[in-house]
Design an enzyme around this catalytic site. Structure first.
Site, PDB file in Angstrom:
ATOM      1  N   GLY A   5     -47.868 -13.746 -27.770  1.00  0.00           N
ATOM      2  CA  GLY A   5     -47.282 -14.876 -28.483  1.00  0.00           C
ATOM      3  C   GLY A   5     -47.441 -16.190 -27.736  1.00  0.00           C
ATOM      4  O   GLY A   5     -47.690 -17.233 -28.344  1.00  0.00           O
ATOM      5  N   ASP A   6     -47.320 -16.148 -26.410  1.00  0.00           N
ATOM      6  CA  ASP A   6     -47.507 -17.362 -25.607  1.00  0.00           C
ATOM      7  C   ASP A   6     -48.945 -17.856 -25.681  1.00  0.00           C
ATOM      8  O   ASP A   6     -49.208 -19.055 -25.855  1.00  0.00           O
ATOM      9  CB  ASP A   6     -47.142 -17.084 -24.142  1.00  0.00           C
ATOM     10  CG  ASP A   6     -45.648 -17.063 -23.903  1.00  0.00           C
ATOM     11  OD1 ASP A   6     -44.959 -17.968 -24.394  1.00  0.00           O
ATOM     12  OD2 ASP A   6     -45.163 -16.144 -23.224  1.00  0.00           O
ATOM     13  N   SER A   7     -49.886 -16.937 -25.537  1.00  0.00           N
ATOM     14  CA  SER A   7     -51.291 -17.335 -25.518  1.00  0.00           C
ATOM     15  C   SER A   7     -51.747 -17.857 -26.876  1.00  0.00           C
ATOM     16  O   SER A   7     -52.490 -18.847 -26.954  1.00  0.00           O
ATOM     17  CB  SER A   7     -52.168 -16.147 -25.098  1.00  0.00           C
ATOM     18  OG  SER A   7     -51.835 -15.735 -23.788  1.00  0.00           O
ATOM     19  N   SER A  21     -50.471 -21.273 -27.255  1.00  0.00           N
ATOM     20  CA  SER A  21     -51.279 -22.212 -26.475  1.00  0.00           C
ATOM     21  C   SER A  21     -52.510 -22.648 -27.254  1.00  0.00           C
ATOM     22  O   SER A  21     -52.861 -23.838 -27.272  1.00  0.00           O
ATOM     23  CB  SER A  21     -51.708 -21.569 -25.153  1.00  0.00           C
ATOM     24  OG  SER A  21     -50.602 -21.278 -24.333  1.00  0.00           O
TER      25      SER A  21
END
Length: 402
Positions: free
Chosen positions: A173-175, A178
């Site tokens: 989810g973070d990537s 980004s």
């Protein structure tokens, strides 16, 4: 630490101020820095980004840091101190982009919100990454990637029927957030360059970026009431595409869902009867007969090693491949030929970090240096961009502002 390559990236001349930590914000700026942007990363004095101490370490620094911190200038500033906030406001006046991933409201409490900074720099592209976005009833909730992957609908689809949804062993989810932030930044810079809009706020929510990956899930539910479920190693409504065990206990992924590809696949595994069957000539028919098709492929794979299976399938242009781990990738000549591993120097030692995609032929990205030591560029940035003299910098250090 040494410079590895000349900066030929397409984002030369773009200056970015990063006020982020861990993954979503820092990975955004790592990508932009790789392609030539100047990134000034603000870190807490004496502490730094927590990612510096996550997972495997090289001395007192995480191996991960040297990748996600590459090409950045580390400047230590106490954002809770009024003098530190003033430094950030002054730096923001000279930047094209700001990236932050604090909880909504934190930057405003420090008087570093969009309205505060854009008053002096209306061209600033102010990029915000949070769990649920800057507005709405969930905006104030803590939003880690794991939780946001769940509420986005992604986790519901990931796993096997009847079992707990599975988490990929990555902060996906973070990537993904980004990458959406990068897209938003580049679109905002493009709009600014073309005179369509001055700098604007880019509002990225982790759960929305995963929601963006759901393909046909929403219209299928809205129009037909279908709630797609987890399907293990298969893809609902697309046949055949699956993972099969070979005789050497290795797994091969086979994608035979194109009509002509399916016929070649069936002929290759000795099931020309399936290849000729009108009931399996298109995807809709193959979905009905999925169990028979998958069983036939699985039976064939069970009598072949993975190398033999892949060779025979590739010979008839059927997409097939292995499931790689880190060692497999490191030893694969194609990965090497595509420059997916870069060598950098850290304290006299050579360290391998991943190269970044996409490949740009004319203005490629590169790693100039690995992640810097904490505060390595503080004096340089404050003296060159803000014209602070040595006495002022020394006083700020004594007051623990920087």
């Amino acid at each position: 630490m040494t410079t590895s390559k000349a900066n030929t990236g397409p984002l030369q001349g773009i200056r970015i101020l990063e006020l982020g930590q861990l993954i979503a914000g820092p990975f955004t700026t790592a990508m932009l820095a790789y392609f030539g942007a100047e990134v000034i990363k603000i870190e807490a004095p004496g502490i730094g980004d927590p990612i510096r101490r996550w997972r495997s370490m090289k001395g007192d620094t995480s191996l991960w840091w040297y990748s996600i911190g590459r090409n950045k200038k580390s400047v230590t500033v106490d954002l809770r101190h009024p003098d530190g906030q003033a430094i950030v406001r002054d730096l923001a006046k000279q930047c094209d982009v700001l990236v932050e991933n604090f909880r909504p409201g934190v930057m405003e409490a420090w008087q570093l919100g969009p309205d505060d900074l854009k008053a002096d720099n209306p061209d600033l592209v102010y990029t915000r990454i949070s769990g649920y976005g800057q507005t709405g009833p969930y905006a104030d909730k803590p939003g880690f990637a794991s939780v946001c992957e769940g509420i986005s609908g992604f986790r519901h689809l990931n796993g096997f029927p009847g079992e707990a949804p599975v988490r990929p062993n990555l902060s996906l989810g973070d990537s993904i957030a980004s990458l959406h932030a990068i897209i938003g930044i580049l679109m905002a810079l493009n709009a600014r360059e073309r005179g369509l809009h001055k700098g604007q706020v880019v509002d990225v929510a982790l759960y929305e970026t995963m929601f963006n990956m759901l393909e046909s899930v929403v219209p299928e539910y809205a129009e037909e009431g279908i709630i797609r479920q987890a399907s293990g190693t298969t893809l609902t409504g697309i046949v055949p595409t699956n993972t099969y065990r070979c005789s050497d206990d290795k797994y091969v992924i086979i994608g035979g869902n194109g009509d002509s590809i399916f016929k070649r696949l069936m002929n290759a595994i000795g099931r020309d009867d399936f290849a000729k069957d009108p009931a399996m000539s298109d995807n809709a028919g193959r979905v009905i007969h999925q169990e028979k098709i998958d069983t036939a492929i699985a039976d064939w794979c069970a009598t072949h090693t993975i190398q033999s299976a892949i060779e025979q399938l590739e010979a008839v242009r059927v997409p097939a491949g292995p499931i790689y781990n880190a060692q497999d990738m490191a030893e694969d000549p194609h990965f090497q030929a595509r420059d997916l591993f870069e060598k950098v120097e850290v304290n006299g030692d050579t360290l391998t970090i991943p190269g970044m995609a996409p490949k740009l032929v004319g203005t490629p990205g590169s790693t100039q240096w690995p992640g810097p030591t904490l505060g390595q560029h503080t004096d340089e940035v404050l003296s060159q961009l803000l014209a602070f003299n040595e006495e002022r910098i020394t006083a700020l250090k004594e007051d623990a502002v920087i």
